[in-house]
Design an enzyme around this catalytic site. Sequence first.
Site, PDB file in Angstrom:
ATOM      1  N   SER A 238       1.294  22.821  14.820  1.00 46.44           N
ATOM      2  CA  SER A 238       2.476  22.051  15.195  1.00 46.44           C
ATOM      3  C   SER A 238       3.673  22.986  15.225  1.00 46.44           C
ATOM      4  CB  SER A 238       2.717  20.938  14.177  1.00 46.44           C
ATOM      5  OG  SER A 238       3.100  21.503  12.933  1.00 46.44           O
ATOM      6  N   LYS A 239       4.796  22.459  15.690  1.00 46.88           N
ATOM      7  CA  LYS A 239       6.001  23.278  15.813  1.00 46.88           C
ATOM      8  C   LYS A 239       6.505  23.783  14.457  1.00 46.88           C
ATOM      9  CE  LYS A 239       7.632  21.285  20.154  1.00 46.88           C
ATOM     10  NZ  LYS A 239       7.393  22.490  20.953  1.00 46.88           N
ATOM     11  N   ARG A 240       5.986  23.210  13.350  1.00 44.46           N
ATOM     12  CA  ARG A 240       6.393  23.680  12.019  1.00 44.46           C
ATOM     13  C   ARG A 240       5.943  25.114  11.771  1.00 44.46           C
ATOM     14  NH1 ARG A 240       3.933  19.143  10.641  1.00 44.46           N
ATOM     15  NH2 ARG A 240       2.273  20.294   9.604  1.00 44.46           N
TER      16      ARG A 240
END
Length: 461
Positions: A238-240
């Site tokens: 994910s973008k995390r």
Amino acid sequence: MKKVITRFAPSPTGTLHIGGVRTALFNYVYAKQNDGLFLIRIEDTDRERSTKKYEKDILDNLSSIGLSPDQKPINQSERNEIYTKAAEKIVESGNAYWCDCSPEELDKMRNEQTAAGIKPMYDGRSRNLGLERSEKTVLRLATPEDGDIIVNDIIRGEIKFNNNELDDLILLRSDGTPTYHLCNVVDDYEQNVTTVIRGEDHISNTPRQIHIQNALGYPELEYAHLPLVLGTDKKRLSKRNAATSLKEYREKGYLDSAILNTLARLGWSKGDKEIFYLNDLIKDFDIKEVQKAGAIFDISKLDWLNSQHLANLSLEDFKNQLEPFLEKLNISINDHHDVDLLIQSMRTSDNTYSGIAESLIPYYREIESYDEKAITKFIKDKSILNSLKDIFVNIDNWNESSIDIVLKEFQTQNELSVPAVNQPIRIALTGSTKSPSLGLTLAIFGKEKSIERVENLLSYV
């Protein structure tokens, strides 16, 4: 023997995800290995979230990275009539029924099941009521109530599903629109797909879709469920923990070939061999060797592979692909007196084109700021820089080897360490302590500019 046909079926609700590129890649490679076809269909039945902008982004990116389909892509949004006819065929065969359960009734049923410790699922209460179609009814598949479905997954081996754990899924909504599973099965059949290669998050969909295939009398398909792409935290990418879209990596200056190489190695390896181009994958890849466990996407691995792919480019190709990244910084690559020497010397200064372009700024523009920590560490007083400036003035033959000899002599005579001599000059030339070998860096800048930059730093400190 039937021609192998694979498909990649993205939903145009966002930009092309890096995990999606991996799925498309494995479908493409498997098809090409078997002299088959690689197809694309756009699953755009979610009218609210699907856009033509994202559809174009997905198709353009797949094509430009080398994963072009062998036939024109199809759009599910244009095929409603085909799905409706398939649903009617299932009704006629006696494998579907109309259900008029309200949302409130279904919620109550699930709550009661949960309270009783039973898996929440539709209990088939409308199955034998013989209801007619109306504005309030949905069409449900009459899933077999006993027995099982066995899938011989290419990657995972035999996977068994008990039919009594599968509920009667909806085929047509009350407004007559088809659901994902029906569209998926019908399109695979209509496109003559033989092999479904997709993420493991679709495993639970497989028995449901096989039941629809059976109700329609469609032939069996091959299945291969790939491990999910995970971040370094071992959670779904994910973008995390990383950029997730292909576009972002390309904009940072990663080569398409390095991205494909990295994605191919997510869940698959070939002994000690690390570097692969698309043609190598078609020759060497074996889908049966793909691992079952989640595949970790590590940006440091992409960085290393990108540096290897960059090193394999000719100087001319390297320059051509670097140019747009310099233009973003308002730099024209040819505004340097010895551009080939400069680029050849700086091509390993970073792992990406954007990083290399940034590191080239001091060679094209005056220094706007110095690395203050470097100044504190390496410039205790001005004496070394002053002495070196005077020595530079007297060098007649300004080339790498002559400069290296002079620097070595100065260092030895004054009993100084190499960093004590070299780093102040690097700071003067580039603003930081990063540059190619110092003699080469001074040669690239030229005598006049080198002396000028030393004087500028002396004024600054």
